[in-house]
Design a protein around this motif. Structure first.
Motif, short mmCIF file in Angstrom:
data_model
loop_
_atom_site.label_atom_id
_atom_site.label_comp_id
_atom_site.label_asym_id
_atom_site.label_seq_id
_atom_site.Cartn_x
_atom_site.Cartn_y
_atom_site.Cartn_z
N UNK A 1 -3.71 22.68 -19.21
CA UNK A 1 -3.53 21.18 -18.94
C UNK A 1 -2.46 20.61 -19.89
N UNK A 2 -1.95 19.77 -19.36
CA UNK A 2 -0.72 19.23 -20.29
C UNK A 2 -1.64 18.11 -21.16
N UNK A 3 -0.93 18.10 -22.40
CA UNK A 3 -1.78 17.12 -23.23
C UNK A 3 -1.28 15.55 -23.21
N UNK A 4 -1.93 14.85 -23.29
CA UNK A 4 -1.59 13.30 -23.58
C UNK A 4 -2.09 12.68 -24.71
N UNK A 5 -1.61 11.91 -25.61
CA UNK A 5 -2.36 11.20 -26.54
C UNK A 5 -2.67 9.69 -25.99
N UNK A 6 -3.24 9.17 -26.86
CA UNK A 6 -3.97 7.58 -26.57
C UNK A 6 -2.80 6.73 -26.55
N UNK A 7 -1.79 6.89 -27.19
CA UNK A 7 -0.66 6.03 -27.03
C UNK A 7 0.06 5.93 -25.78
N UNK A 8 0.34 7.45 -25.34
CA UNK A 8 1.00 7.65 -24.02
C UNK A 8 0.27 7.01 -22.74
N UNK A 9 -0.99 7.27 -22.82
CA UNK A 9 -2.32 6.81 -21.84
C UNK A 9 -1.99 5.31 -21.73
N UNK A 10 -1.88 4.71 -22.92
CA UNK A 10 -2.02 3.10 -22.93
C UNK A 10 -0.66 2.68 -22.48
N UNK A 11 0.43 3.19 -22.90
CA UNK A 11 1.78 2.89 -22.40
C UNK A 11 1.89 3.02 -20.74
N UNK A 12 1.47 4.05 -20.31
CA UNK A 12 1.31 4.35 -19.15
C UNK A 12 0.44 3.36 -18.26
N UNK A 13 -0.68 3.12 -18.77
CA UNK A 13 -1.45 2.03 -18.14
C UNK A 13 -0.65 0.85 -18.09
N UNK A 14 -0.08 0.19 -19.23
CA UNK A 14 0.55 -1.10 -19.23
C UNK A 14 1.82 -1.04 -18.28
N UNK A 15 2.38 0.12 -17.93
CA UNK A 15 3.73 0.07 -17.22
C UNK A 15 3.08 -0.01 -15.70
N UNK A 16 2.01 0.90 -15.51
CA UNK A 16 1.53 0.66 -14.07
C UNK A 16 1.00 -0.54 -13.48
N UNK A 17 0.18 -1.36 -14.53
CA UNK A 17 0.05 -2.77 -14.15
C UNK A 17 0.87 -3.77 -13.89
N UNK A 18 2.17 -3.59 -14.60
CA UNK A 18 3.40 -4.34 -14.16
C UNK A 18 3.63 -3.78 -12.71
N UNK A 19 3.90 -2.31 -12.65
CA UNK A 19 4.34 -1.89 -11.26
C UNK A 19 3.28 -2.44 -10.03
N UNK A 20 2.15 -2.46 -10.15
CA UNK A 20 1.33 -3.00 -9.45
C UNK A 20 1.47 -4.29 -9.00
N UNK A 21 1.74 -5.13 -9.85
CA UNK A 21 1.87 -6.67 -9.68
C UNK A 21 3.05 -6.73 -8.65
N UNK A 22 4.01 -6.06 -9.11
CA UNK A 22 5.30 -6.06 -8.20
C UNK A 22 5.13 -5.68 -6.71
N UNK A 23 4.29 -4.40 -6.82
CA UNK A 23 3.97 -3.77 -5.54
C UNK A 23 3.15 -4.85 -4.68
N UNK A 24 2.14 -5.37 -5.21
CA UNK A 24 1.23 -6.34 -4.49
C UNK A 24 1.96 -7.53 -4.09
N UNK A 25 3.08 -8.21 -4.70
CA UNK A 25 3.79 -9.39 -4.20
C UNK A 25 4.72 -8.73 -3.09
N UNK A 26 5.28 -7.58 -3.06
CA UNK A 26 6.06 -7.17 -2.09
C UNK A 26 4.93 -7.10 -0.75
N UNK A 27 4.10 -6.14 -0.86
CA UNK A 27 3.19 -6.40 0.36
C UNK A 27 2.92 -7.58 0.78
N UNK A 28 2.56 -8.57 -0.12
CA UNK A 28 2.27 -9.98 0.43
C UNK A 28 3.45 -10.72 1.12
N UNK A 29 4.40 -10.37 0.85
CA UNK A 29 5.86 -10.87 1.43
C UNK A 29 6.18 -10.35 2.87
N UNK A 30 5.41 -9.21 3.14
CA UNK A 30 5.66 -8.55 4.33
C UNK A 30 4.72 -9.06 5.20
#
Lengths: 204, 204
Positions: free
Chosen positions: B1-30
């Motif tokens: 299994x691919x190794x991931x450290x705590x930093x990478x996991x945290x960066x991923x989470x922050x990026x995906x939180x932003x992405x989700x906000x954008x995504x939710x706004x897009x869904x709301x507009x349709x």
């Protein structure tokens, strides 16, 4: 009804006779039978639906089909229900946890991708299955959830008569180089841009 | 299994939180719900199979589907047999006489296209049907077997909740302008070029 005169009909016939000769020669030159590695990629709609359409075609010939969904999670989709009509002829496995921006958990996404790939290997090893659909595998490869070289090696090492369809945007070049058939679904116009929402039977 | 450290996991989470906000706004507009006019065109594989995959999705939601094949004639195809599993939920009509280079008869091709279009109008008028697939209609339009303006007028004048998919290469601009969703299947690589023949479950 559109009017045609004798001249037009004659010209059409002559043109089509030539076309048929070319066509017949082309068919004669194609003699190889083999399981294909097919990739449906690109930003447009139709990557997964074309894979499921192909699965349907295979089912119509009485062959078994395996499906692994790498990203889609628990949410409901029409195609899964429809395939239930074929009973044991379809081996369906929804192995994803949902979109990456929903899980927000890299370790969980990687673990889900690895479980899905394990299922894919199991289906590819099943001699009763004629086609395996690896839906959204490209997404798992794009984010390095799975090792690209190992996946491509396993795909190219599959048994000779097995067809495999891989779907998802941004297919990796190593995969498309190994593939027999690659289609890029290009988005010319999309209804989301006009404010139309995701609808039952169209998006899910 | 691919190794991931705590930093990478945290960066991923922050990026995906932003992405989700954008995504939710897009869904709301349709918010618009409507029957779509969908065109699958281009030289690549997947135009008809994606239409049949969409049909399958619709069937999974319990809706009825109508299919008119404008060009394909008597020959056997897997998808037709597969749809038989859905009984009356699918209204299937193979109305073509085969490829133009097989018939070599312009008047016969035109008459077949007109009969097929008549069936298409009948299916579009049926309120029990949620999706109509007009397979290879683009071919009949390209060769002027049918009047383009009349066809586009009938398609855009359909009832508001009816989805229609038109397939075939070389879609006419008047049709794509009227459509809600247009996908161009681009051929990146095709197995016919490597001498592979048309195979059961893949091409038919």
């Amino acid at each position: 009804m559109r009017e045609i005169d004798a001249n037009e009909a004659e010209r059409h016939k002559a043109k089509m006779e030539k076309r048929k000769a070319v066509q017949d020669a082309e068919v004669r030159d194609k003699t190889v039978e083999k399981g294909l590695l097919i990739v449906n990629t690109g930003p447009g709609k139709g990557k997964s639906t074309a894979a499921f359409g192909l699965a349907l075609r295979m089912l119509g010939h009485g062959r078994r089909v395996g499906v692994v969904q790498f990203i889609k999670g628990a949410w409901h989709c029409g195609e899964k229900d429809a395939f239930a009509a074929f009973g044991d002829q379809v081996s369906w496995h929804t192995m994803g946890e949902g979109f990456t921006w929903e899980t927000q958990d890299l370790a969980r996404d990687i673990a889900a991708a690895e479980r899905a790939w394990g299922k894919a290997e199991e289906l590819m090893a099943d001699p009763t299955i004629g086609l395996v659909v690896l839906d959204e595998l490209n997404i798992a490869l794009r984010y390095d959830y799975l090792d690209l070289e190992s996946v491509v090696t396993a795909l190219t090492g599959r048994r000779r008569d097995l067809h495999v369809v891989v779907t998802g945007r941004n297919a990796k070049p190593l995969l498309t180089e190994a593939a027999d058939l690659v289609t890029e679904m290009g988005q010319v116009k999309h209804h989301f841009a006009a404010g139309v929402k995701a609808q039952k039977g169209i998006e899910f």
